[in-house]
Design a protein around this motif. Sequence first.
Motif, PDB file in Angstrom:
ATOM      1  N   ASP A   1      -6.034   6.404  20.315  1.00 19.82           N
ATOM      2  CA  ASP A   1      -7.010   7.052  19.447  1.00 19.82           C
ATOM      3  C   ASP A   1      -6.698   8.535  19.325  1.00 19.82           C
ATOM      4  O   ASP A   1      -6.331   9.194  20.299  1.00 19.82           O
ATOM      5  CB  ASP A   1      -8.420   6.871  20.005  1.00 19.82           C
TER       6      ASP A   1
ATOM      7  N   TRP B   1     -13.127  -0.545   8.006  1.00 15.56           N
ATOM      8  CA  TRP B   1     -12.105   0.471   7.758  1.00 15.56           C
ATOM      9  C   TRP B   1     -11.856   0.531   6.251  1.00 15.56           C
ATOM     10  O   TRP B   1     -12.228  -0.369   5.509  1.00 15.56           O
ATOM     11  CB  TRP B   1     -10.796   0.137   8.487  1.00 15.56           C
TER      12      TRP B   1
ATOM     13  N   LYS C   1      -4.373  -1.361  15.775  1.00 11.82           N
ATOM     14  CA  LYS C   1      -5.402  -0.337  15.633  1.00 11.82           C
ATOM     15  C   LYS C   1      -6.799  -0.841  15.994  1.00 11.82           C
ATOM     16  O   LYS C   1      -7.794  -0.234  15.630  1.00 11.82           O
ATOM     17  CB  LYS C   1      -5.386   0.228  14.211  1.00 11.82           C
TER      18      LYS C   1
ATOM     19  N   GLU D   1     -11.301  -3.896  14.452  1.00  7.18           N
ATOM     20  CA  GLU D   1     -11.780  -3.601  13.099  1.00  7.18           C
ATOM     21  C   GLU D   1     -10.658  -3.660  12.080  1.00  7.18           C
ATOM     22  O   GLU D   1     -10.874  -4.006  10.920  1.00  7.18           O
ATOM     23  CB  GLU D   1     -12.436  -2.212  13.061  1.00  7.18           C
ATOM     24  N   LYS D   2      -9.447  -3.288  12.494  1.00  6.77           N
ATOM     25  CA  LYS D   2      -8.313  -3.252  11.576  1.00  6.77           C
ATOM     26  C   LYS D   2      -7.322  -4.378  11.864  1.00  6.77           C
ATOM     27  O   LYS D   2      -6.136  -4.268  11.539  1.00  6.77           O
ATOM     28  CB  LYS D   2      -7.618  -1.885  11.645  1.00  6.77           C
TER      29      LYS D   2
ATOM     30  N   ARG E   1     -16.396   0.157   3.371  1.00  5.71           N
ATOM     31  CA  ARG E   1     -16.064   0.505   4.751  1.00  5.71           C
ATOM     32  C   ARG E   1     -17.013  -0.184   5.732  1.00  5.71           C
ATOM     33  O   ARG E   1     -16.590  -0.658   6.798  1.00  5.71           O
ATOM     34  CB  ARG E   1     -16.117   2.023   4.952  1.00  5.71           C
TER      35      ARG E   1
ATOM     36  N   ALA F   1     -11.194  11.235   4.065  1.00  8.18           N
ATOM     37  CA  ALA F   1     -12.272  10.419   4.635  1.00  8.18           C
ATOM     38  C   ALA F   1     -13.653  10.897   4.212  1.00  8.18           C
ATOM     39  O   ALA F   1     -14.652  10.232   4.501  1.00  8.18           O
ATOM     40  CB  ALA F   1     -12.171  10.440   6.163  1.00  8.18           C
TER      41      ALA F   1
END
Length: 256
Positions: free
Chosen positions: A68, A240, A36, A39-40, A235, A188
Amino acid sequence: MRTILVIGIGAGDPDQLTLAAAAAIRQTDVFFLLDKGAEKHDLIALRQDLLTRFARPGHQVVEVRDPDRDRKTDGYVTAVDDWRRQRADLLETAIAEHLPDGGTGAFLVWGDPALYDSTLAVVEDILARRRIAFTYTVIPGVSSVATLAARHRISLNRVGRPFLVTTGRRLAAQLPRDVDDIVVMLDAHCTFVRYVDEDLDIFWGAYLGTPDEILIAGHLGEVAERIVRTRREARERKGWIMDTYLLRRRDRPAGA
């Protein structure tokens, strides 16, 4: 015939891996991991740790860049369908190229594959195309919902009452009035802040089952801002976040 194993690996804690999941990992030749992005990357790292502990020597890892999803369109269902189709395209190619006939491949799925996860739909999509053939088996895992309840030392249901598992998108439409215990996933936008005037308790958890785990609980009106702030800071720090929470009514007796 190829074999695919869809393995639920829990919310992140390697000790939550079931004996069945560990056995399935040991029999796998090729693991297909969805990457992903940078960042992840620690999500990939957590899976790699599981493989170090449980996979047999000589296994292969194939990383596929996760497409994405269009998060700006108003057509949510269409966007999800398109996203799953793109996943199926990539994974179909990966299986064809890296898993020989007679081999066993596996997907390592966070939590439980049957609860708000797209892997089973993607697998069925690939099979429906009839370009590659395989059988598949699903190994259940410990969900983030179960982990949330365990970490807060609560039951999800109360005597004589049902509980609901829903999403932030659905909660934004309305707060259900016919159920007193509401588990919310995929939120979110901290939708719970809309209901701070309700007499609700909240049990919130982020990064459940990982070293970064965060837990906050209390009356919603008293802790909502703290959760929003904590979530935002976490975050920003990690890039994330995955979180889940239970909303629980205080005031209505069973059967009312």
